[in-house]
Write a protein that holds these residues in place. Structure first.
Motif, mmCIF file in Angstrom:
data_model
loop_
_atom_site.group_PDB
_atom_site.id
_atom_site.type_symbol
_atom_site.label_atom_id
_atom_site.label_comp_id
_atom_site.label_asym_id
_atom_site.label_seq_id
_atom_site.Cartn_x
_atom_site.Cartn_y
_atom_site.Cartn_z
ATOM 1 N N VAL A 187 -50.272 14.755 29.518
ATOM 2 C CA VAL A 187 -50.027 16.162 29.203
ATOM 3 C C VAL A 187 -48.628 16.300 28.595
ATOM 4 N N ILE A 188 -48.544 16.975 27.469
ATOM 5 C CA ILE A 188 -47.261 17.100 26.759
ATOM 6 C C ILE A 188 -47.010 18.572 26.421
ATOM 7 N N ALA A 189 -45.781 19.018 26.672
ATOM 8 C CA ALA A 189 -45.379 20.355 26.224
ATOM 9 C C ALA A 189 -44.912 20.201 24.775
ATOM 10 N N MET A 190 -45.820 20.381 23.824
ATOM 11 C CA MET A 190 -45.469 20.207 22.408
ATOM 12 C C MET A 190 -44.462 21.255 21.979
ATOM 13 N N SER A 191 -44.569 22.426 22.577
ATOM 14 C CA SER A 191 -43.661 23.517 22.266
ATOM 15 C C SER A 191 -43.529 24.353 23.531
ATOM 16 N N GLY A 192 -42.335 24.871 23.797
ATOM 17 C CA GLY A 192 -42.125 25.705 24.975
ATOM 18 C C GLY A 192 -42.189 24.883 26.254
ATOM 19 N N SER A 193 -42.590 25.507 27.331
ATOM 20 C CA SER A 193 -42.574 24.831 28.634
ATOM 21 C C SER A 193 -43.655 25.399 29.548
ATOM 22 N N PHE A 194 -43.993 24.619 30.564
ATOM 23 C CA PHE A 194 -44.930 25.060 31.610
ATOM 24 C C PHE A 194 -44.802 24.087 32.778
ATOM 25 N N ASP A 195 -45.408 24.427 33.892
ATOM 26 C CA ASP A 195 -45.396 23.575 35.078
ATOM 27 C C ASP A 195 -46.784 22.952 35.282
ATOM 28 N N VAL A 196 -46.789 21.727 35.780
ATOM 29 C CA VAL A 196 -48.040 21.087 36.183
ATOM 30 C C VAL A 196 -47.897 20.751 37.665
ATOM 31 N N VAL A 197 -48.796 21.259 38.490
ATOM 32 C CA VAL A 197 -48.791 20.968 39.925
ATOM 33 C C VAL A 197 -49.908 19.968 40.198
ATOM 34 N N LEU A 198 -49.537 18.834 40.776
ATOM 35 C CA LEU A 198 -50.514 17.782 41.070
ATOM 36 C C LEU A 198 -50.714 17.684 42.575
ATOM 37 N N ASP A 199 -51.946 17.413 42.972
ATOM 38 C CA ASP A 199 -52.304 17.411 44.391
ATOM 39 C C ASP A 199 -53.389 16.347 44.585
ATOM 40 N N ASP A 200 -53.113 15.351 45.423
ATOM 41 C CA ASP A 200 -54.115 14.301 45.654
ATOM 42 C C ASP A 200 -54.774 14.437 47.030
ATOM 43 N N GLY A 201 -54.592 15.590 47.655
ATOM 44 C CA GLY A 201 -55.193 15.822 48.970
ATOM 45 C C GLY A 201 -54.297 15.380 50.110
ATOM 46 N N HIS A 202 -53.236 14.647 49.786
ATOM 47 C CA HIS A 202 -52.287 14.181 50.808
ATOM 48 C C HIS A 202 -50.891 14.720 50.543
ATOM 49 N N GLY A 203 -50.616 15.106 49.299
ATOM 50 C CA GLY A 203 -49.315 15.651 48.945
ATOM 51 C C GLY A 203 -49.401 16.387 47.624
ATOM 52 N N ARG A 204 -48.325 17.134 47.326
ATOM 53 C CA ARG A 204 -48.262 17.938 46.100
ATOM 54 C C ARG A 204 -46.969 17.659 45.383
ATOM 55 N N LYS A 205 -46.992 17.695 44.056
ATOM 56 C CA LYS A 205 -45.769 17.534 43.266
ATOM 57 C C LYS A 205 -45.820 18.506 42.109
ATOM 58 N N ARG A 206 -44.676 19.128 41.801
ATOM 59 C CA ARG A 206 -44.608 20.031 40.641
ATOM 60 C C ARG A 206 -43.735 19.396 39.576
ATOM 61 N N PHE A 207 -44.230 19.340 38.353
ATOM 62 C CA PHE A 207 -43.464 18.826 37.216
ATOM 63 C C PHE A 207 -43.238 19.977 36.244
ATOM 64 N N HIS A 208 -42.000 20.122 35.779
ATOM 65 C CA HIS A 208 -41.701 21.119 34.748
ATOM 66 C C HIS A 208 -41.616 20.383 33.426
ATOM 67 N N LEU A 209 -42.512 20.670 32.498
ATOM 68 C CA LEU A 209 -42.505 19.988 31.192
ATOM 69 C C LEU A 209 -41.876 20.924 30.158
ATOM 70 N N ASN A 210 -40.842 20.442 29.506
ATOM 71 C CA ASN A 210 -40.140 21.303 28.529
ATOM 72 C C ASN A 210 -39.569 20.523 27.344
ATOM 73 N N ARG A 211 -40.019 19.280 27.153
ATOM 74 C CA ARG A 211 -39.551 18.477 26.018
ATOM 75 C C ARG A 211 -40.753 17.856 25.338
ATOM 76 N N SER A 212 -40.753 17.850 23.999
ATOM 77 C CA SER A 212 -41.939 17.320 23.304
ATOM 78 C C SER A 212 -41.964 15.795 23.278
ATOM 79 N N TYR A 213 -40.927 15.141 23.801
ATOM 80 C CA TYR A 213 -40.930 13.672 23.879
ATOM 81 C C TYR A 213 -41.191 13.164 25.299
#
Ligand code: TYD
Length: 137
Positions: free
Chosen positions: A62-88
């Motif tokens: 998943v890539i933020a080609m423009s602008g930014s957004f958050d991706v929240v990942l959850d594997d049933g044992h834990g959660r992680k939030r990633f803020h994507l804001n760079r196109s590289y």
């Protein structure tokens, strides 16, 4: 079973240039799978949420080609939030991880590289069912 610890930010090559920067992505080299499909989200209205599912076998990047957004990942044992804001930067999301995308900035574009063609049979759309399967019922 794969989980959120297998998901990570991948830093793509960046050719800096005063005329504008350039980033390239080669399947199998910068991305840990062969790319079979590309899709993108755009014109996302303020406050909208996308995702809300997991995949049985599909790997995605998943890539933020423009602008930014958050991706929240959850594997049933834990959660992680990633803020994507760079196109590289790309976020590698492995199979069997529930993902939610939110906090889209206005005009943002989310590009997704996927390891397979679209198939509804590969989706978990019910969080309860997903949890039962990853926690072994
Ligand atoms: P979905 O994967 O649920 O979107 P998101 O997770 O981004 O919120 O897909 C939304 C709709 O689009 C659904 O009806 C399936 C369809 N779709 C395709 O036909 N092909 C695709 O490659 C994708 C990603 C979705």
């Amino acid at each position: 079973m794969p989980g959120i610890d297998d998901c990570r930010i991948i830093d793509f090559p960046k050719i800096a240039d005063p005329r504008g920067n350039l980033t390239f992505i080669e399947g199998g080299r910068h991305v840990p799978f062969d790319i079979k499909r590309v899709y993108y989200l755009y014109d996302v209205p303020g406050g909208a949420e996308r995702g809300g599912h997991a995949h049985i076998a599909l790997s995605q990047l998943v890539i933020a080609m423009s602008g930014s957004f958050d991706v929240v990942l959850d594997d049933g044992h834990g959660r992680k939030r990633f803020h994507l804001n760079r196109s590289y930067y790309g976020l590698y999301v492995c199979p069997m991880v529930w993902r939610e995308l939110n906090n889209f900035s206005s005009g943002s574009v989310c590009l997704v590289l996927a390891s397979d063609l679209y198939g509804e049979a590969d989706y978990y759309r019910d969080y309860g069912r997903f949890l039962m399967d990853v926690r072994g019922r």
